[in-house]
Design an enzyme around this catalytic site. Structure first.
Site, mmCIF file in Angstrom:
data_model
loop_
_atom_site.group_PDB
_atom_site.id
_atom_site.type_symbol
_atom_site.label_atom_id
_atom_site.label_comp_id
_atom_site.label_asym_id
_atom_site.label_seq_id
_atom_site.Cartn_x
_atom_site.Cartn_y
_atom_site.Cartn_z
ATOM 1 N N ASP A 42 -13.237 4.281 0.752
ATOM 2 C CA ASP A 42 -13.637 2.837 0.653
ATOM 3 C C ASP A 42 -14.860 2.528 1.786
ATOM 4 O O ASP A 42 -15.820 1.660 1.881
ATOM 5 C CB ASP A 42 -12.772 1.565 0.922
ATOM 6 C CG ASP A 42 -12.074 1.747 1.996
ATOM 7 O OD1 ASP A 42 -12.045 2.841 2.771
ATOM 8 O OD2 ASP A 42 -11.226 0.839 2.224
ATOM 9 N N SER A 43 -15.062 3.891 2.723
ATOM 10 C CA SER A 43 -15.829 4.007 3.607
ATOM 11 C C SER A 43 -17.696 4.272 2.854
ATOM 12 O O SER A 43 -18.523 4.146 3.441
ATOM 13 C CB SER A 43 -15.818 5.389 4.354
ATOM 14 O OG SER A 43 -15.604 6.597 3.509
ATOM 15 N N LYS A 110 -5.451 5.722 -3.428
ATOM 16 C CA LYS A 110 -4.891 5.580 -1.755
ATOM 17 C C LYS A 110 -4.957 4.278 -1.437
ATOM 18 O O LYS A 110 -5.811 3.498 -1.917
ATOM 19 C CB LYS A 110 -5.788 6.509 -0.951
ATOM 20 C CG LYS A 110 -5.598 6.394 0.596
ATOM 21 C CD LYS A 110 -6.227 7.195 1.656
ATOM 22 C CE LYS A 110 -7.663 6.747 1.960
ATOM 23 N NZ LYS A 110 -7.804 5.459 2.924
ATOM 24 N N GLU A 112 -3.682 1.480 2.058
ATOM 25 C CA GLU A 112 -3.551 1.425 3.309
ATOM 26 C C GLU A 112 -2.222 0.622 3.717
ATOM 27 O O GLU A 112 -2.098 -0.414 3.451
ATOM 28 C CB GLU A 112 -4.639 0.684 4.225
ATOM 29 C CG GLU A 112 -6.162 1.632 4.090
ATOM 30 C CD GLU A 112 -7.211 1.161 4.918
ATOM 31 O OE1 GLU A 112 -7.098 0.143 5.630
ATOM 32 O OE2 GLU A 112 -8.128 1.680 4.853
ATOM 33 N N GLU A 179 -4.841 8.271 10.546
ATOM 34 C CA GLU A 179 -6.060 8.137 11.003
ATOM 35 C C GLU A 179 -5.678 7.667 12.574
ATOM 36 O O GLU A 179 -5.058 6.492 12.727
ATOM 37 C CB GLU A 179 -6.761 7.033 10.416
ATOM 38 C CG GLU A 179 -8.094 6.897 10.782
ATOM 39 C CD GLU A 179 -9.373 6.408 9.710
ATOM 40 O OE1 GLU A 179 -8.725 6.114 8.748
ATOM 41 O OE2 GLU A 179 -10.392 5.869 10.313
HETATM 42 O O1 KIV Z 1 -12.439 5.411 3.217
HETATM 43 C C1 KIV Z 1 -12.453 6.707 4.005
HETATM 44 O O2 KIV Z 1 -13.346 7.262 4.144
HETATM 45 C C2 KIV Z 1 -11.057 7.002 4.402
HETATM 46 C C3 KIV Z 1 -10.805 8.357 5.184
HETATM 47 C C4 KIV Z 1 -11.471 7.920 6.562
HETATM 48 C C5 KIV Z 1 -9.665 8.666 5.383
HETATM 49 O O3 KIV Z 1 -10.277 6.420 4.034
#
Ligand code: KIV
Length: 261
Positions: A42-43, A110, A112, A179
């Site tokens: 989600d980055s 994934k 969180e 993280e």
């Molecule tokens: O969204 C992302 O890039 C992440 C990584 C930093 C693990 O969750």
């Protein structure tokens, strides 16, 4: 790479390499590398869409980018990130969100945190969806955490992260991102779990590492967190290419006969 290889690699003490990717062209490039796993993180909201944090990522955004990456890297294990609050409204809405990413080409999703997600993780894994957990600095909670800060520094916080890691494994997660936690906490968690840990800012003792594509390639020279190593000078390499193009256009060197019909 498939989901079982994550356990095998942990048992054989082979490190797992993971990198984020958000677009087709970069995915084609990664498909020709030895990278073990691709995360459509989600980055993307920050790296591609220019937001300050990941809270602006939407399910539609994640679906479009997951589909683009899966078209470019058909040979890779692709993890799709469930965006902010998309898995907190109800079990049924969360399952639909995961379904969208899997249908777009993700091999796993994934999410969180552990608290409040255990039933969902059990339901997803029982339904055939591999789930990667994410603990420590969980960027979707930055307003609760008070910013992008290292987590697990006090004994109390460390115990909470450790307990959450065990809960995620028991719920059925096949791997866990850690993280921005202290090295020794990451080591303790890694040694106590059967599932692999993949670290970012978590030191050398995790079972694998993940970095953001643009970060490891040095695309943003002013972004220099302590955990980051840049493996290429991408910013200067690309801007030099663009400057060379501009000057050849300006002085009439490009295009030449060989570029003409
Ligand atoms: O969204 C992302 O890039 C992440 C990584 C930093 C693990 O969750």
């Amino acid at each position: 790479m498939n989901v079982l290889d994550f356990y095998t690699m942990k048992n054989l003490k082979q490190k797992i390499s993971m990198v984020t990717c958000y677009d087709y062209t970069s995915a084609c490039l990664l498909s020709k590398t030895n990278i073990d796993c691709i995360l459509v993180g989600d980055s993307v909201a920050m790296m591609i869409h220019g937001y300050n944090d990941t809270l602006s990522a939407t399910l539609n955004m994640m679906t479009i980018h997951t589909a683009a990456v899966s078209r470019g890297a058909k040979n890779k294990f692709i993890v799709g990130d469930l965006p902010f609050l998309s898995y907190r409204k109800s079990l049924s809405k969360s399952i639909s969100a995961a379904q969208k990413l899997m249908k777009a080409g993700a091999c796993a999703i994934k999410l969180e945190g552990a608290a409040g997600n255990i039933k969902l993780i059990q339901h997803l894994t029982e339904s055939g969806v591999p789930v990667m957990g994410h603990l420590g600095l969980t960027p979707q909670s930055i307003h609760l955490l008070g910013g992008f800060k290292i987590q697990g520094k006090t004994d109390r916080e460390a115990d909470r992260i450790n307990e959450s890691a065990i809960a995620l494994q028991e719920a059925g997660c096949f791997a866990l991102v850690l993280e921005c936690v202290p090295n020794m906490l990451a080591k303790k968690i890694t040694e106590s779990l059967n599932i692999p840990t993949i670290g970012i800012g978590a030191g050398p003792f995790t079972d694998g590492q993940v970095l953001v594509f643009q970060d490891l390639l040095g695309m943003q020279p002013t972004f220099k967190p302590k955990f980051l190593k840049t493996f290429a000078d991408g910013f200067n390499f690309i801007s030099n290419g663009i400057e060379n193009y501009i000057s050849e256009v300006k002085n009439g060197e490009f295009p030449k006969d060989e570029h003409c019909y």
